[in-house]
Design an enzyme around this catalytic site. Structure first.
Site, PDB file in Angstrom:
ATOM      1  N   GLU A  75       0.926  -1.204   0.157  1.00  0.00           N
ATOM      2  CA  GLU A  75      -0.186  -0.047  -0.005  1.00  0.00           C
ATOM      3  C   GLU A  75       0.915   1.251  -0.074  1.00  0.00           C
ATOM      4  O   GLU A  75       0.762   2.308  -0.730  1.00  0.00           O
ATOM      5  CB  GLU A  75      -0.887   0.061   1.004  1.00  0.00           C
ATOM      6  N   ASP A  95      -0.787  -5.067   3.170  1.00  0.00           N
ATOM      7  CA  ASP A  95      -1.158  -3.763   3.801  1.00  0.00           C
ATOM      8  C   ASP A  95      -0.580  -3.776   5.170  1.00  0.00           C
ATOM      9  O   ASP A  95      -1.029  -4.594   6.086  1.00  0.00           O
ATOM     10  CB  ASP A  95      -2.872  -3.852   3.764  1.00  0.00           C
ATOM     11  N   ILE A  97      -0.579  -1.609   7.808  1.00  0.00           N
ATOM     12  CA  ILE A  97      -1.505  -1.526   8.892  1.00  0.00           C
ATOM     13  C   ILE A  97      -3.123  -1.117   8.269  1.00  0.00           C
ATOM     14  O   ILE A  97      -3.267   0.037   7.776  1.00  0.00           O
ATOM     15  CB  ILE A  97      -1.108  -0.032   9.718  1.00  0.00           C
ATOM     16  N   ASP A  98      -3.716  -1.840   8.149  1.00  0.00           N
ATOM     17  CA  ASP A  98      -4.988  -1.819   7.884  1.00  0.00           C
ATOM     18  C   ASP A  98      -6.024  -1.307   9.035  1.00  0.00           C
ATOM     19  O   ASP A  98      -6.068  -1.996  10.040  1.00  0.00           O
ATOM     20  CB  ASP A  98      -5.736  -3.178   7.336  1.00  0.00           C
ATOM     21  N   THR A 100      -5.577   2.602   9.602  1.00  0.00           N
ATOM     22  CA  THR A 100      -4.708   3.441   9.968  1.00  0.00           C
ATOM     23  C   THR A 100      -5.526   4.647  10.861  1.00  0.00           C
ATOM     24  O   THR A 100      -4.741   4.970  11.768  1.00  0.00           O
ATOM     25  CB  THR A 100      -4.153   4.061   8.654  1.00  0.00           C
ATOM     26  N   ASP A 225      -6.274  -4.537   0.432  1.00  0.00           N
ATOM     27  CA  ASP A 225      -7.288  -4.668   1.265  1.00  0.00           C
ATOM     28  C   ASP A 225      -7.978  -5.821   1.151  1.00  0.00           C
ATOM     29  O   ASP A 225      -8.628  -6.364   2.240  1.00  0.00           O
ATOM     30  CB  ASP A 225      -8.358  -3.454   1.155  1.00  0.00           C
TER      31      ASP A 225
END
Length: 262
Positions: A75, A95, A97-98, A100, A225
């Site tokens: 990402e 990803d 840190i999904d 944030t 995602d």
């Protein structure tokens, strides 16, 4: 490479992914306690922190050391201008840190997500809940698991008895908000039991995989995602469909990459 060799190789990759996800999750756990440097990307509500970039670098550098011939889609790398290119080569889709915004506010729905595709088809997915240490894993043809225990989607098919998960997204223009509120009204008029927003698409999809919710929908998802979560949903007995309602029978990554280029 024979089927037996590839099976052993991808199993090894999955083990490494679990190890890296746990390591990255611990970094996130520590970072959430610190003062955060926050900036924005595409919109004022599309947040990024130094931790996002640091965790992605940790994941990619660790995996690249182990698998130097593999490719990577991340990402934050993409946000920095790196092209998302999916080939037949083994490709990690990350990803760091999904959730944030949740991370910035110490709201406890934050995850590390690592998907893995070969020949443009998803092979496995790993999602690590950074706050409580829950680990979701799935590999094509081998089932889906939460902390090592097999999971399965809900058997409920009646929307009036369903809990539906969704997300607002980073776009807050009036047209987007009208669509969002219209969808909520339709679901509540069905009436669904309820609609929930938790701020992490990957963890929302994991909740669907465990049967805690019946469905999740969202417009504007990126490949990072959905990649890991799609394997978990499918191996838990669920389905992933595109926005036209068509079943995405193979790896959805190509579809999501096309949407990002559009």
């Amino acid at each position: 490479m024979t089927n037996s060799d590839s099976d052993k190789c991808w199993a090894e990759c999955l083990d490494v992914a679990v190890e890296v996800a746990r390591k990255a999750g611990k970094v996130v756990q520590e970072a959430v306690k610190q003062e955060k440097s926050v900036s924005t990307k595409s919109t004022p509500t599309d947040l990024v922190t130094e931790a996002d970039q640091q965790v992605e670098e940790l994941i990619i550098s660790t995996l690249r050391d182990r698998f130097p011939s593999h490719r990577f889609i991340g990402e934050e790398s993409s946000a920095a201008g790196e092209k998302c290119i999916l080939t037949d080569s083994p490709t990690w889709i990350i990803d760091p840190i999904d959730g944030t915004c949740n991370f910035v506010h110490s709201f406890p729905m934050v995850a590390v997500s690592i998907g893995f595709a070969v020949n443009k088809e998803l092979e496995f997915g790993v999602i690590y809940h950074c706050f409580d240490g829950t680990l979701y894993t799935a590999r094509k043809g081998h089932g889906a698991f939460c902390n090592g225990v097999r999971i399965h989607v809900s058997k409920e098919k009646d929307v009036s008895k369903a809990l539906i998960l969704t997300e607002i997204g980073a776009k807050r223009d009036q047209a987007t908000l009208n669509i969002f509120s219209g969808n909520i009204m339709k679901l509540l008029s069905a009436p669904a039991h309820g609609v929930r927003i938790i701020g992490s698409s990957t963890l929302a999809l994991c909740l669907v995989a465990t049967g805690s919710a019946e469905a999740y929908y969202q417009y504007g998802l990126h490949c990072w995602d959905i990649a890991a979560a799609a394997v978990i949903i499918r191996e838990a007995g669920g389905v992933v469909v595109d926005t036209s309602g068509c079943l995405v029978s193979k790896c959805p990554v190509s579809y999501w990459l096309v949407q990002e280029e559009a």
